[in-house]
Scaffold this active site. Structure first.
Site, PDB file in Angstrom:
ATOM      1  N   ASP A 242      82.890  35.623  39.365  1.00 43.53           N
ATOM      2  CA  ASP A 242      82.695  37.032  39.008  1.00 43.53           C
ATOM      3  C   ASP A 242      81.668  37.199  37.883  1.00 43.53           C
ATOM      4  O   ASP A 242      80.906  38.156  37.871  1.00 43.53           O
ATOM      5  CB  ASP A 242      84.046  37.626  38.574  1.00 43.53           C
ATOM      6  N   HIS A 247      76.004  36.869  35.871  1.00 42.86           N
ATOM      7  CA  HIS A 247      75.624  37.409  34.560  1.00 42.86           C
ATOM      8  C   HIS A 247      75.326  36.319  33.510  1.00 42.86           C
ATOM      9  O   HIS A 247      74.287  36.344  32.857  1.00 42.86           O
ATOM     10  CB  HIS A 247      76.721  38.320  34.011  1.00 42.86           C
TER      11      HIS A 247
HETATM   12  C1  BG6 Z   1      81.066  42.979  36.750  1.00 41.00           C
HETATM   13  C2  BG6 Z   1      82.318  42.191  37.005  1.00 41.00           C
HETATM   14  O1  BG6 Z   1      79.972  42.433  37.432  1.00 41.00           O
HETATM   15  O2  BG6 Z   1      80.791  42.998  35.354  1.00 41.00           O
HETATM   16  C3  BG6 Z   1      83.484  42.767  36.235  1.00 41.00           C
HETATM   17  O3  BG6 Z   1      82.614  42.192  38.392  1.00 41.00           O
HETATM   18  C4  BG6 Z   1      83.141  42.887  34.775  1.00 41.00           C
HETATM   19  O4  BG6 Z   1      84.668  42.001  36.414  1.00 41.00           O
HETATM   20  C5  BG6 Z   1      81.808  43.608  34.583  1.00 41.00           C
HETATM   21  O5  BG6 Z   1      84.180  43.613  34.140  1.00 41.00           O
HETATM   22  C6  BG6 Z   1      81.370  43.552  33.133  1.00 41.00           C
HETATM   23  O6  BG6 Z   1      80.255  44.391  32.949  1.00 41.00           O
HETATM   24  P1  BG6 Z   1      79.938  45.051  31.534  1.00 41.00           P
HETATM   25  O7  BG6 Z   1      78.620  45.702  31.723  1.00 41.00           O
HETATM   26  O8  BG6 Z   1      81.060  45.994  31.253  1.00 41.00           O
HETATM   27  O9  BG6 Z   1      79.915  43.905  30.569  1.00 41.00           O
END
Ligand code: BG6
Length: 495
Positions: A242, A247
């Site tokens: 995930d 990321h």
């Molecule tokens: C998403 C995930 O890609 O990014 C989520 O699937 C996560 O689980 C989210 O909560 C986090 O994004 P941000 O921008 O809130 O850090």
């Protein structure tokens, strides 16, 4: 509240468009995609003919759709928006039912798109990736994929190297690589983009950006929330797929890549690909030593009980990890021997994401007290606030010899820039409209990321890697991968 800039941002020519959002009434569409388009419109950037077509599987009910969407449009930090602006925007939104991806079910969509042959069609797949193939085939069968069309793919793009290759094969039956936009919203975040400017528009840092001067790089993306309403998706995915597969690896690439020769999409993506290929793969021995997976158990928040993961997903058993920490290396000249520590988890102490460049200590301490000199650190905070800090040793004023302590030089985005910062999705959607792929992943990048991730998953399975339980609201078991003398900077610097 941020001040709205008066100047309309209209540096580039935009071609009129239709954006077709599959999964149009889904959570992501309502909370992120549609409000992002609204905000760009408010800023005057979409001053061209366009429509948004939300594809739903159920009979459309415009009224309840609007009621669901309006609160997210109203949650705006723009000074200049009004009921009229919202109404104007809603008029551009069309809802079309297409229960299944069949030529028959897509006939209303086709009729609508054929009314505007001069517009580019952007197909935004905000559905599970199992639907990507059937949607693509149907669009192609309906003759809706033209040379000017684009497709935006939301993650997860598969669950393994093999499945991601299979998805790509389905998409490329209709779209060429230059028409495909694989979105990773972290790349649209303001501070993440600033990382490029920080590294490549300043001489100072780039010169010290190597194994000779840097002791370690740490990337933490901590979330305080649990799995919310996404239990069934999350339980099949877990923190590694995930968050790390996309990321955190993208952040790592931006920190570790060589300077691209220009900002063009392929120049940047070539450099990121080299980093992904240089990541040291895991084996049974290193996966035990240099990775830890965890799952949150019951915790407390302001004296209220916080559910365990199993309670959140309403199951008796699950091997899914909600936390992962990994120590890895980029095996190339620049980064030889420098550990990259990655950590992410749900239900951690707080929402807190940052990249820490931890410099080596000074070569020789001339100060008589022999009190330890803290290493310089460059801390790039992504959220909740956007800030850069340079931690440096400073003399404590006063007579009687040298006493010193670490002090932060701060660049706080909010203090320095009064404009509103666009949300990640705003920037990325605009880049799709104007055809800039720099912030989107290319297929070979994705494959290299999967290859490395699979060296973790296969070895976790081979060694039957257990989950370490951590209390909801804690920092998680990240210390398990640390060696003597190592620490998580976020924790040690702040507490
Ligand atoms: C998403 C995930 O890609 O990014 C989520 O699937 C996560 O689980 C989210 O909560 C986090 O994004 P941000 O921008 O809130 O850090």
């Amino acid at each position: 509240m941020k001040v709205q800039t008066k100047n309309k941002i209209k540096q580039e020519r935009f071609q009129a468009f239709n954006i077709v959002v599959f999964g149009g009434d889904g959570d992501l569409s309502i909370r992120k995609i549609l409000p992002a388009i609204f905000h760009r419109d408010l800023d005057g950037q979409l001053d061209i003919p366009y429509n948004i077509i939300a594809i739903t599987r159920k009979e459309p009910d415009l009224h309840s759709f609007h009621n669901k969407l309006i609160p997210f449009l109203e949650e705006s930090d723009h000074l200049k928006y009004s009921k009229e602006e919202i109404e104007k925007f809603l008029k551009k939104l069309i809802i079309i039912k297409a229960e299944n991806p069949t030529v028959n079910d897509y006939s209303d969509l086709r009729q609508f798109l054929e009314k505007h042959p001069e517009r580019q069609n952007i197909f935004y797949y905000s559905t599970p990736s199992s639907a990507f193939g059937p949607i693509t085939q149907t669009l192609k069968a309906c003759g809706l994929v033209k040379q000017s069309s684009k497709v935006v793919l939301e993650k997860p793009l598969g669950h393994s190297l093999e499945s991601s290759i299979a998805i790509n094969a389905e998409i490329t039956q209709a779209f060429k690589e230059h028409q495909i936009y694989r979105i990773d919203h972290y790349l649209g975040k303001e501070t993440v983009q600033n990382l490029m400017v920080l590294r490549f528009a300043n001489n100072l840092f780039e010169r010290a950006w190597n194994a000779e001067n840097i002791e370690s790089v740490q990337i933490t993306v901590a979330e305080s929330l649990g799995v919310e309403k996404r239990a069934s998706y999350y339980d099949q995915s877990g923190a590694l797929l995930d968050m790390v597969q996309n990321h955190l690896l993208q952040l790592l690439c931006l920190v570790a890549m060589e300077p691209p020769v220009a900002l063009e999409a392929d120049e940047v993506r070539n450099e990121k690909l080299k980093v992904l290929k240089a990541l040291r793969p895991f084996n049974k021995k290193t996966v035990l030593k240099d990775s830890v997976k965890g799952q949150y158990t019951i915790g407390k928040s302001k004296s209220n009980k916080v559910n365990s993961y199993l309670e959140d997903i309403e199951k008796y058993e699950s091997k899914t990890e909600t936390f992962v920490a990994i120590k890895t290396y980029v095996d190339n000249w620049r980064w030889k021997g420098v550990p990259f520590l990655l950590r992410t988890g749900k239900r951690m102490v707080k929402r807190y994401s940052e990249i820490v460049i931890n410099f080596k200590e000074v070569k020789h301490n001339i100060f008589p007290s022999k009190e330890k000199l803290n290493n310089n650190k460059l801390i790039i905070r992504l959220q909740p606030e956007e800030r850069i800090e340079l931690i440096q040793m400073t003399k404590i004023p006063g007579p009687g010899g040298y006493r010193y302590k670490p002090i932060a030089l701060k660049l706080d985005y909010n203090d320095s820039f009064k404009e509103r910062f666009p949300e990640a999705y705003e920037r990325l959607i605009v880049d799709v409209i104007r055809g800039n792929q720099t912030l989107f992943m290319r297929q070979d990048e994705l494959q290299a990321a999967w290859k490395w991730i699979e060296s973790i998953t296969t070895n976790w399975t081979a060694v039957n890697m257990p989950n370490v339980l951590y209390e909801a609201g804690s920092w998680g078991p990240g210390d398990n991968i640390l060696e003597d003398g190592e620490s998580w900077i976020t924790k040690s610097w702040r507490e």
